[in-house]
Design a protein around this motif. Sequence first.
Motif, PDB file in Angstrom:
ATOM      1  N   SER A 132       4.087  -5.724  -1.027  1.00 19.81           N
ATOM      2  CA  SER A 132       5.388  -5.275  -0.557  1.00 19.81           C
ATOM      3  C   SER A 132       5.200  -4.128   0.429  1.00 19.81           C
ATOM      4  CB  SER A 132       6.266  -4.819  -1.728  1.00 19.81           C
ATOM      5  OG  SER A 132       5.770  -3.614  -2.282  1.00 19.81           O
ATOM      6  N   ILE A 133       6.065  -4.078   1.441  1.00 20.95           N
ATOM      7  CA  ILE A 133       5.970  -3.039   2.469  1.00 20.95           C
ATOM      8  C   ILE A 133       7.335  -2.395   2.658  1.00 20.95           C
ATOM      9  CG2 ILE A 133       5.460  -2.532   4.887  1.00 20.95           C
ATOM     10  CD1 ILE A 133       3.552  -4.878   4.929  1.00 20.95           C
ATOM     11  N   ASP A 134       7.382  -1.070   2.563  1.00 19.28           N
ATOM     12  CA  ASP A 134       8.599  -0.299   2.812  1.00 19.28           C
ATOM     13  C   ASP A 134       8.304   0.731   3.900  1.00 19.28           C
ATOM     14  OD1 ASP A 134      10.738  -0.782   0.424  1.00 19.28           O
ATOM     15  OD2 ASP A 134       8.696  -0.964  -0.344  1.00 19.28           O
ATOM     16  N   VAL A 179      -0.417   2.247  -1.761  1.00 21.89           N
ATOM     17  CA  VAL A 179      -0.841   3.036  -0.595  1.00 21.89           C
ATOM     18  C   VAL A 179       0.378   3.697   0.036  1.00 21.89           C
ATOM     19  CG1 VAL A 179      -1.974   3.001   1.658  1.00 21.89           C
ATOM     20  CG2 VAL A 179      -2.742   1.441  -0.153  1.00 21.89           C
ATOM     21  N   LEU A 180       0.297   4.999   0.239  1.00 21.88           N
ATOM     22  CA  LEU A 180       1.298   5.749   0.980  1.00 21.88           C
ATOM     23  C   LEU A 180       0.657   6.123   2.311  1.00 21.88           C
ATOM     24  CD1 LEU A 180       4.083   7.182   1.007  1.00 21.88           C
ATOM     25  CD2 LEU A 180       2.944   9.179   0.027  1.00 21.88           C
ATOM     26  N   HIS A 181       0.979   5.366   3.350  1.00 28.52           N
ATOM     27  CA  HIS A 181       0.376   5.623   4.658  1.00 28.52           C
ATOM     28  C   HIS A 181       1.326   6.480   5.473  1.00 28.52           C
ATOM     29  CE1 HIS A 181      -2.433   4.935   7.937  1.00 28.52           C
ATOM     30  NE2 HIS A 181      -1.377   4.781   8.729  1.00 28.52           N
ATOM     31  N   VAL A 182       0.821   7.615   5.942  1.00 31.27           N
ATOM     32  CA  VAL A 182       1.654   8.609   6.605  1.00 31.27           C
ATOM     33  C   VAL A 182       1.471   8.533   8.125  1.00 31.27           C
ATOM     34  CG1 VAL A 182       2.282  11.044   6.692  1.00 31.27           C
ATOM     35  CG2 VAL A 182       1.378  10.073   4.572  1.00 31.27           C
ATOM     36  N   VAL A 183       2.583   8.446   8.832  1.00 33.38           N
ATOM     37  CA  VAL A 183       2.599   8.468  10.292  1.00 33.38           C
ATOM     38  C   VAL A 183       3.606   9.537  10.714  1.00 33.38           C
ATOM     39  CG1 VAL A 183       1.916   6.048  10.595  1.00 33.38           C
ATOM     40  CG2 VAL A 183       4.332   6.616  10.290  1.00 33.38           C
ATOM     41  N   ARG A 211      -9.058  -9.966  -2.606  1.00 29.39           N
ATOM     42  CA  ARG A 211     -10.085 -10.089  -3.646  1.00 29.39           C
ATOM     43  C   ARG A 211      -9.632  -9.576  -5.003  1.00 29.39           C
ATOM     44  NH1 ARG A 211     -15.209  -7.104  -1.987  1.00 29.39           N
ATOM     45  NH2 ARG A 211     -13.777  -5.753  -0.851  1.00 29.39           N
ATOM     46  N   ARG A 212      -8.659  -8.669  -5.027  1.00 29.21           N
ATOM     47  CA  ARG A 212      -8.234  -8.074  -6.285  1.00 29.21           C
ATOM     48  C   ARG A 212      -6.721  -8.029  -6.357  1.00 29.21           C
ATOM     49  NH1 ARG A 212     -12.379  -3.111  -7.679  1.00 29.21           N
ATOM     50  NH2 ARG A 212     -14.320  -4.123  -7.055  1.00 29.21           N
ATOM     51  N   GLU A 213      -6.217  -7.660  -7.529  1.00 24.88           N
ATOM     52  CA  GLU A 213      -4.778  -7.577  -7.715  1.00 24.88           C
ATOM     53  C   GLU A 213      -4.178  -6.339  -7.061  1.00 24.88           C
ATOM     54  OE1 GLU A 213      -4.063  -7.669 -11.861  1.00 24.88           O
ATOM     55  OE2 GLU A 213      -4.668  -9.771 -12.101  1.00 24.88           O
ATOM     56  N   ARG A 214      -4.993  -5.334  -6.797  1.00 25.22           N
ATOM     57  CA  ARG A 214      -4.491  -4.097  -6.216  1.00 25.22           C
ATOM     58  C   ARG A 214      -5.075  -3.904  -4.826  1.00 25.22           C
ATOM     59  NH1 ARG A 214      -6.008  -2.708 -11.531  1.00 25.22           N
ATOM     60  NH2 ARG A 214      -7.939  -1.827 -10.768  1.00 25.22           N
ATOM     61  N   PRO A 215      -4.380  -3.153  -3.955  1.00 26.07           N
ATOM     62  CA  PRO A 215      -3.063  -2.554  -4.153  1.00 26.07           C
ATOM     63  C   PRO A 215      -1.943  -3.595  -4.031  1.00 26.07           C
ATOM     64  CG  PRO A 215      -3.821  -2.110  -1.941  1.00 26.07           C
ATOM     65  CD  PRO A 215      -4.953  -2.813  -2.649  1.00 26.07           C
ATOM     66  N   THR A 216      -0.802  -3.319  -4.671  1.00 29.54           N
ATOM     67  CA  THR A 216       0.305  -4.260  -4.663  1.00 29.54           C
ATOM     68  C   THR A 216       1.447  -3.812  -3.759  1.00 29.54           C
ATOM     69  OG1 THR A 216       1.286  -3.179  -6.588  1.00 29.54           O
ATOM     70  CG2 THR A 216      -0.195  -5.042  -7.007  1.00 29.54           C
ATOM     71  N   TRP A 217       1.422  -2.563  -3.318  1.00 32.80           N
ATOM     72  CA  TRP A 217       2.510  -2.094  -2.458  1.00 32.80           C
ATOM     73  C   TRP A 217       1.998  -1.102  -1.418  1.00 32.80           C
ATOM     74  CZ3 TRP A 217       3.178   3.161  -2.662  1.00 32.80           C
ATOM     75  CH2 TRP A 217       2.806   3.820  -3.838  1.00 32.80           C
ATOM     76  N   LEU A 218       2.771  -1.032  -0.336  1.00 34.47           N
ATOM     77  CA  LEU A 218       2.468  -0.132   0.782  1.00 34.47           C
ATOM     78  C   LEU A 218       3.777   0.497   1.238  1.00 34.47           C
ATOM     79  CD1 LEU A 218       0.858   0.951   3.313  1.00 34.47           C
ATOM     80  CD2 LEU A 218       1.372  -1.251   4.390  1.00 34.47           C
ATOM     81  N   VAL A 219       3.776   1.810   1.334  1.00 34.96           N
ATOM     82  CA  VAL A 219       4.926   2.528   1.880  1.00 34.96           C
ATOM     83  C   VAL A 219       4.461   3.277   3.121  1.00 34.96           C
ATOM     84  CG1 VAL A 219       6.591   4.394   1.541  1.00 34.96           C
ATOM     85  CG2 VAL A 219       6.130   2.791  -0.321  1.00 34.96           C
ATOM     86  N   VAL A 231      -2.336   6.483  -6.309  1.00 32.65           N
ATOM     87  CA  VAL A 231      -1.754   6.245  -4.988  1.00 32.65           C
ATOM     88  C   VAL A 231      -2.664   6.847  -3.929  1.00 32.65           C
ATOM     89  CG1 VAL A 231       0.242   6.634  -3.490  1.00 32.65           C
ATOM     90  CG2 VAL A 231       0.577   6.329  -5.961  1.00 32.65           C
ATOM     91  N   ALA A 232      -3.118   6.022  -2.986  1.00 35.05           N
ATOM     92  CA  ALA A 232      -3.901   6.527  -1.857  1.00 35.05           C
ATOM     93  C   ALA A 232      -2.946   7.036  -0.784  1.00 35.05           C
ATOM     94  CB  ALA A 232      -4.783   5.414  -1.286  1.00 35.05           C
ATOM     95  N   VAL A 233      -3.175   8.249  -0.311  1.00 33.57           N
ATOM     96  CA  VAL A 233      -2.379   8.824   0.775  1.00 33.57           C
ATOM     97  C   VAL A 233      -3.263   8.818   2.013  1.00 33.57           C
ATOM     98  CG1 VAL A 233      -1.002  10.788   1.547  1.00 33.57           C
ATOM     99  CG2 VAL A 233      -1.177  10.276  -0.899  1.00 33.57           C
ATOM    100  N   THR A 234      -2.949   7.939   2.954  1.00 33.01           N
ATOM    101  CA  THR A 234      -3.792   7.748   4.132  1.00 33.01           C
ATOM    102  C   THR A 234      -3.026   8.114   5.405  1.00 33.01           C
ATOM    103  OG1 THR A 234      -3.131   5.408   4.296  1.00 33.01           O
ATOM    104  CG2 THR A 234      -5.098   5.911   2.994  1.00 33.01           C
ATOM    105  N   GLY A 235      -3.743   8.154   6.516  1.00 29.33           N
ATOM    106  CA  GLY A 235      -3.126   8.483   7.793  1.00 29.33           C
ATOM    107  C   GLY A 235      -4.048   9.356   8.613  1.00 29.33           C
TER     108      GLY A 235
END
Length: 264
Positions: free
Chosen positions: A224-226, A122-126, A171-179, A42-46
């Motif tokens: 998917s986006i949550d 991807v867990l994107h933090v705001v 281009r690829r199968e991943r990432p498949t979800w974003l929170v 899981v990438a933690v970005t922000g």
Amino acid sequence: MQSPLRHGKAAIGTTIAGGALAALSQAPERASRLLRHRYPTVAVTGMTGVGKTRLADRLSRRASSQASVDAGADVGSATMERRTRRNARLRGYRFRVVPGENAATRLGALDEVFHDEPVDGVLHVVANGYATPRRTAGTTGAAVATREQQLAAELEDWSITAHRVASMAVRRERPTWLVIAVTKADLFADDLEAAVRYYSPGSGSPFGDKLDELRALAGGAKLSIDVLPVCAEGGGKKSAMPDKAAAELLNRLELRIAQLCGHV
């Protein structure tokens, strides 16, 4: 002249050896698939100051030292940090905390998680505009920034990350979800719904419009986006976000990540 029996044994030996070599060559790939299945990345970005490392510490059950907590108000990490969450069932997550500073190390970390070793999610933090202002390197004194400036900085930061997510998703199968994790919920505890709405696709907000663009590029059904509010640290019973309420928000985030990773 070689006898038919000896020739047959030689052929069988060659077949067995070839099969063994093939199995050995496939072993690293199988091990990698098993590791990814049990411990998805899981990438933690922000942007800097939103509390990525603190949140990753909570999710990985890692206790932050008081020194790092105190220092966290002034400086952010300039290098990618790694956290691993494990449980008794030999499942968990491998978190990759991408530095928020606009530096070469950050770009290198983005390349790693979205190109070299693509993450599963991807867990994107705001922080709803409440990110802790950071001082420019080499300067002294308290940093100052308005909430409007921090919201604009969040949007600019997300544009960089969204570009990487979109380029990988097509281009690829991943990432498949974003929170989208909206941290520091204790600072807007009475307005959680409005904060979630601002960061949601289809909301018509500047951030929501960026998410709509991403879904159009990546494919809405594929990514998917949550959007979930979270507070890494609660307060007393009379505070805006008591410990129990903060724990409930964190549990909701953990459950959703577990669902997305196929752990539940």
